[in-house]
Design an enzyme around this catalytic site. Structure first.
Site, PDB file in Angstrom:
ATOM      1  N   ASP A 185      -8.073  -1.497   2.517  1.00 28.62           N
ATOM      2  CA  ASP A 185      -7.553  -1.874   3.744  1.00 28.62           C
ATOM      3  C   ASP A 185      -6.403  -2.778   3.431  1.00 28.62           C
ATOM      4  O   ASP A 185      -6.384  -3.282   2.169  1.00 28.62           O
ATOM      5  CB  ASP A 185      -8.721  -2.318   4.703  1.00 28.62           C
ATOM      6  CG  ASP A 185      -8.141  -3.174   5.911  1.00 28.62           C
ATOM      7  OD1 ASP A 185      -7.351  -2.507   6.565  1.00 28.62           O
ATOM      8  OD2 ASP A 185      -8.526  -4.401   5.977  1.00 28.62           O
ATOM      9  N   PHE A 186      -5.372  -3.051   4.313  1.00 29.61           N
ATOM     10  CA  PHE A 186      -4.412  -4.017   4.001  1.00 29.61           C
ATOM     11  C   PHE A 186      -4.617  -5.555   4.541  1.00 29.61           C
ATOM     12  O   PHE A 186      -4.919  -6.376   3.952  1.00 29.61           O
ATOM     13  CB  PHE A 186      -3.033  -3.478   4.426  1.00 29.61           C
ATOM     14  CG  PHE A 186      -2.092  -4.289   4.238  1.00 29.61           C
ATOM     15  CD1 PHE A 186      -1.523  -4.457   2.929  1.00 29.61           C
ATOM     16  CD2 PHE A 186      -1.270  -5.232   5.254  1.00 29.61           C
ATOM     17  CE1 PHE A 186      -0.182  -5.426   2.374  1.00 29.61           C
ATOM     18  CE2 PHE A 186      -0.185  -6.135   4.698  1.00 29.61           C
ATOM     19  CZ  PHE A 186       0.127  -6.222   3.469  1.00 29.61           C
TER      20      PHE A 186
END
Ligand SMILES: O=P(O)(O)OC[C@H]1O[C@H](O[C@H]2O[C@H](CO)[C@@H](O)[C@H](O)[C@H]2O)[C@H](O)[C@@H](O)[C@@H]1O
Length: 499
Positions: A267-268
């Site tokens: 995920d970022f």
């Protein structure tokens, strides 16, 4: 969280009533507002009673103390009077009695609404043999619980009337009395509370776990008051457990992987990049970028951000990027979008117009338009009134457009109501990964937010979900790492293992 506190298993749960199990806070607020506004209108230069006044001076307190504290905040004084004062007398007790009479009328006319998530948690815990108590400073507690059908659902109820009879001075004493009546040590009990004063009381009483229920996006305040765990969904807390730190279990991960080819999915925001006050400021560190560049195996970043935005922030060649929570995937010659999502773009346009018109100018609100979704950020919103307007506007936008609403970290998002999410995107990517040999790839997926739970669920036996956050969690992940710094350590160790 300190390490000497027990985390699991617990033997008892003590629920605060108003705001956790029942929605009586609104009735209390209405009753207080009517009697205070009438009183203030007869004083010089006084603004009407507001929700901010209610939360700061009255909420969760015995009624006469609430009157005194609110009057004090406005530099007003009244004689204390006596509890037997009639409701038309302008004394502290008279005003308190007037409020109570109004509250009982409202209760009679409107009935008691419950929070379904908390009632479902209560029932699940009861089925699991947990001892249960409900506490409240309200002298009408028994009556409210009877009306809500909860009086017989728990072992112990302590309300304001019992507290007065037993001379229990405040919340910590009420909580400790509940634990005593349940015959459990405080360290073996969980407190579930929505008010910061209640959280502090739970800490003072040295309870095993203090859970903050954030019904209005006030996670930060609850954490600052000392909550061990903060949730918007009490039902999820009934699944709370402790998961191991992945960095301490690299050998187990390696054994699970065996000889399978590795693929790393991330995920970022909150995982590769620290959470920042404004979405535009989030960035990946140079070290994390170098770690990603070291991987010779497939790497994918799956984010709620727009794909182009994500790509420019990560800026690593040769990896897969999935933006808009997986609705828009590209990389290594592959591309995937959904026709249903394309059809919904006009609805996202409409939602964006509504958002800009209704909440665009409100202090602290940030509107982020993405190709297939719209995010309304409230991390910088300071007032409860603005927060309520945001929640109402997004709910209206959902109803008008038919888009699906999702919660994230201090953000409300609208996206196409299609059976697609980060989990579906992850499965799509697994199918196109260029892996050689017979064996299926071993997937490591790390993420910190609710939308990442879809990916953890979709992983099944393909590899570990790694939750970025506290070890004590309701996440479906197998392991945790604490923060993006620990994500970086994990990436380095995984890259080392490949070299
Ligand atoms: O799936 P993710 O990569 O975790 O993206 C989820 C959302 O992240 C961003 O918002 C979040 O991070 C911001 C920057 O740290 C923060 O200010 C905000 O409060 C968070 O909700 C992004 O702006 C959204 O578009 C993503 O959906």
């Amino acid at each position: 969280m300190s390490t000497n506190r027990r985390t699991h298993p617990f033997r008892a749960v003590i629920f605060d009533m108003d705001g956790v199990l029942t929605r009586t806070a609104d009735l209390h607020m209405q009753a207080w507002k009517q009697i205070f506004d009438d009183y203030l209108s007869r004083q010089n230069n006084q603004q009407p009673f507001s929700r901010t006044d209610y939360l700061a001076h009255v909420d969760g307190k015995p009624r006469y103390q609430g009157v005194e504290d609110f009057l004090h905040s406005r530099q007003l004084t009244l004689p204390y009077g006596k509890p037997s004062d009639s409701a038309d007398r302008d004394t502290v007790c008279g005003l308190g009695n007037r409020k109570n009479a109004r509250f009982l009328e409202l209760l009679e006319n409107k009935g008691v609404e419950v929070f379904d998530d908390a009632v479902a948690a209560l029932k699940r815990w009861r089925r699991g043999g947990m001892k249960l108590a409900i506490i409240t400073a309200s002298r009408n507690g028994q009556r409210i619980l009877e009306e809500a059908g909860l009086l017989d659902a728990v072992n112990v109820v302590i309300d304001g009337a019992v507290a007065a009879e037993k001379d229990l001075a405040g919340k910590p004493e009420i909580m400790l009395e509940a634990a005593r009546r349940l015959d459990v040590a405080p360290a073996d009990a969980v407190i579930v509370e929505d008010a910061t004063a209640g959280i502090r009381a739970g800490r003072d009483g040295e309870f095993g776990l203090v859970v903050g229920v954030s019904r209005n996006g006030n996670e930060t305040e609850l954490r600052e008051a000392g909550a061990d765990h903060v949730t918007a969904d009490v039902y999820a807390v009934s699944f709370l457990r402790q998961i191991p730190n992945a960095l301490d279990h690299m050998e187990d991960l390696s054994a699970w992987r065996g000889s399978r080819p590795l693929a790393v999915f991330l995920d970022f925001d909150g995982t590769l990049a620290e959470i920042t006050e404004e979405p535009g400021k989030a960035q990946i560190s140079a070290e994390a970028r170098s770690a990603l560049q070291r991987f010779s195996c497939p790497v994918a970043v799956i984010s709620g951000r727009d794909r182009e935005d994500l790509q420019s922030r990560v800026n690593v060649e040769g990896i897969y990027y999935a933006g808009n929570h997986g609705f828009d995937i590209a990389g290594n010659g592959h591309r995937h979008t959904l026709p249903e999502a394309d059809n919904a773009v006009k609805d996202v346009d409409h939602a964006e117009r509504m958002a800009r018109e209704r909440v665009g100018d409100l202090s602290g609100v940030i509107i982020e338009r993405k190709r297939y979704s719209l995010a309304v950020h409230y991390r910088k919103v300071k007032s409860d009134e603005v927060l309520e307007k945001v929640q109402q506007a997004v709910e209206d936008m959902r109803q008008e457009t038919g888009l699906r609403k999702r919660n994230g970290k201090k953000v409300l998002e609208l996206e196409p109501a299609v059976d697609w999410n980060k989990g579906r995107a992850l499965r799509w990517l697994i199918d196109i990964l260029p892996v050689s040999g017979e064996e299926s790839p071993f997937i490591v997926y790390a993420g910190d937010d609710v939308t990442d739970e879809d990916a953890f669920l979709a992983l099944r036996e393909d590899g570990p979900g790694i939750y970025v956050g506290d070890a004590l969690t309701c996440s479906l992940a197998d392991y945790h790492v604490r923060d993006p710094d620990e994500v970086l350590h994990l990436l380095r160790k995984l890259a080392d293992a490949l070299e």
